[in-house]
Design an enzyme around this catalytic site. Structure first.
Site, mmCIF file in Angstrom:
data_model
loop_
_atom_site.group_PDB
_atom_site.id
_atom_site.type_symbol
_atom_site.label_atom_id
_atom_site.label_comp_id
_atom_site.label_asym_id
_atom_site.label_seq_id
_atom_site.Cartn_x
_atom_site.Cartn_y
_atom_site.Cartn_z
ATOM 1 N N LYS A 162 -39.532 28.502 -89.034
ATOM 2 C CA LYS A 162 -38.820 27.771 -87.992
ATOM 3 C C LYS A 162 -37.328 27.625 -88.311
ATOM 4 O O LYS A 162 -36.479 27.781 -87.428
ATOM 5 C CB LYS A 162 -39.463 26.399 -87.773
ATOM 6 N N GLU A 252 -46.630 27.257 -80.936
ATOM 7 C CA GLU A 252 -47.597 28.132 -81.621
ATOM 8 C C GLU A 252 -48.839 27.288 -81.827
ATOM 9 O O GLU A 252 -48.883 26.441 -82.715
ATOM 10 C CB GLU A 252 -47.006 28.639 -82.938
ATOM 11 N N CYS A 286 -54.597 29.970 -88.078
ATOM 12 C CA CYS A 286 -54.696 29.866 -86.617
ATOM 13 C C CYS A 286 -55.131 31.168 -85.965
ATOM 14 O O CYS A 286 -55.748 31.157 -84.899
ATOM 15 C CB CYS A 286 -53.367 29.398 -86.038
ATOM 16 N N GLU A 464 -42.472 33.507 -82.614
ATOM 17 C CA GLU A 464 -41.802 33.319 -83.895
ATOM 18 C C GLU A 464 -41.695 34.682 -84.568
ATOM 19 O O GLU A 464 -42.546 35.551 -84.378
ATOM 20 C CB GLU A 464 -42.566 32.325 -84.762
#
Length: 490
Positions: A162, A252, A286, A464
């Site tokens: 990030k 996300e 994830c 991202e």
């Protein structure tokens, strides 16, 4: 390891006490020991951090592209020099095996920072000719102060994913790590300062998401929020961000990704991929491919190959180089995963292996769950529909290509998907029909810096990594220049 000193906030280049007076504890999930007490940022602390970031961002954005690039490259060097130290802290805080954190978490985060440091000088505008006497040029300008809200599964990697594009584009970032795993984000702030980042350009505010995170998403001084976490929390973040000041967002979120094994696939390769797509990082990824579709005629052979590989899983001392499976990140999360396992059994899925906590010396005090494989699963089962985020694989069978594509897409999620096949035409034909943002053919899980990652449907908004993410941290200003005499109708 003995208990660490109380952890403070990191604002304007140094540690400072929270004004809220509230604290929370972070736990080593391998043994249940308290690692540290951590101060929680309140509303006044968020205000302080935003003011600090606004000051620092002006200094940072005024630097040349090469100056900013050199500072971020120095941070990359420090990260790599301290890889082992940071990996040990990450293992203590997350429970992940040191064999994983020392080779993946910091390494991949540093790679992303290096990638964006190299892209800074290439962040350019454009020139558009209109006619002989007039043209337009564009500038990509930073958004200002942005916020990053991280998840607990890859704390320092997410902080780098990030912050790297945000800082590269000339912004300042206020980062809120998960309250479950807050420690390495604070170390990253130290490293950025040591590398020469101006004070305030990367502030870290530990705290509870429902409070500190909400204050950030509502703050009018924040121009964008990048969030990693669950779908329900993501929707709240998005609503708060829009209601307060129409912030830009990157989301996300979760996944329930399909892994499709075709009948021409090498079943050894398919089993290897399925293992990595379900049990790497104890299933707390994830993008995990937890819905494993196999042809009905291959089911028995595939199950045997999975069972043989489960036997190779080495759970135990998380600092043993041979260990490749750790506890879950927390006791509440362990209990939630166990509830899903019980639900799977209740709804008729057959436990092929696992299905309970790991017991015995070294396991009894930690948040351990055995690698679990369900078979004879149906699409309507809770364990097949909902994200579990633990070491739980569901095996489903199918008959035809059209059927498996339809069933793979029958979900609100769309984060990832993968197929295993020897047929190149089938590989691309099927992948192009799967509703997922990250897809793999005959592999699983790699997300290099150059590769945009993000989801379809409820799995997210924006991306991202990759060039497009750097651009998403800028706003375009268009300027028309007229060299001839201006003509007015009045």
């Amino acid at each position: 390891m003995s208990r660490m000193a109380e952890q403070q906030l990191y604002i304007h280049g140094g540690y400072t006490s929270a004004t809220s007076g509230r604290t929370f504890e972070t736990i080593n999930p391998a043994n249940g020991n308290v690692l540290a007490t951590v101060q929680a940022a309140g509303r006044e602390d968020v205000d302080r951090a935003v003011k600090s970031a606004q000051q620092g961002q002006k200094i940072w954005a005024a630097m040349t592209a090469m100056e900013r690039s050199r500072i971020l490259r120095r941070a990359v060097d420090i990260l790599r020099e301290r890889n082992d130290e940071l990996a040990k802290l990450e293992t203590l805080d997350t429970g992940k095996a040191y064999s994983e954190t020392s080779t993946v978490d910091i390494v991949t985060g540093a790679d992303v920072l290096e990638y964006y440091a190299g892209l800074i000088p290439a962040l350019e505008g454009s020139q558009i000719p209109l006619r002989e006497t007039s043209f337009v040029y564009t500038r990509r300008e930073p958004l200002g102060v942005v916020a990053g809200i991280g998840a607990w599964n890859y704390p320092i990697q997410i902080a780098l994913w990030k912050s790297a594009p945000a800082l590269a584009a000339g912004n300042a970032m206020i980062f809120k790590p998960s309250e479950v795993t807050p420690l390495t984000a604070l170390k990253l702030a130290e490293i950025y300062s040591e590398a020469g980042l101006p004070d305030g350009v990367f502030n870290v505010l530990p705290g509870v998401g429902a409070e500190t995170g909400q204050y950030l998403t509502e703050h009018p001084g924040i121009a964008k929020v990048s969030f990693t976490g669950g779908v329900a929390s993501g929707k709240k973040v998005m609503a708060n961000s829009a209601a307060s000041s129409l912030k830009e967002v990157t989301m996300e979120l979760g996944g329930k990704s399909p892994l499709i094994v075709f009948d021409d696939a090498d079943l050894d390769l398919a089993a290897d991929i399925a293992m990595m797509a379900n049990f790497f990082s104890s299933g707390q990824v994830c993008t995990n491919g937890t819905r494993v579709f196999v042809p009905a005629k291959c089911k028995a052979a595939f199950e045997q190959k999975i069972l043989a590989r489960v036997e190779r899983i080495r759970a135990g001392d998380v600092f043993d180089p041979q260990t490749n499976f750790g506890p879950l990140v927390s006791f509440p999360h362990r209990d939630n995963v166990l509830r899903y396992i019980a639900k799977g059994q209740e709804e008729g899925a057959r436990v092929l292996c696992g299905g309970d906590v790991l017991k015995g010396d070294g396991f009894d005090n930690g948040a351990w769950v055995a690698p679990t494989v369900f078979t004879d699963c149906r699409d309507d089962m809770t364990i097949v529909r909902e994200e579990i985020f633990g070491p739980v694989m569901s095996i489903l069978t199918y008959e035809t290509e059209d059927e498996v594509i339809r069933r793979a897409n029958d979900t609100d999620y769309g984060l990832a998907a993968g197929i295993v096949t020897a047929d190149l035409n089938r590989a691309h034909r099927v992948i192009h029909q799967l509703e997922a943002g990250i897809c793999w053919i005959n592999t699983w899980g790699e997300s290099p810096a150059e590769m945009p990652v993000g989801g379809y449907k409820h799995s997210g908004i924006g991306r991202e990594n990759g060039v497009m993410t750097l651009q998403s941290y800028t706003q375009v200003k268009s300027i028309q220049v007229e060299m001839a005499k201006f003509q007015s109708i009045f």
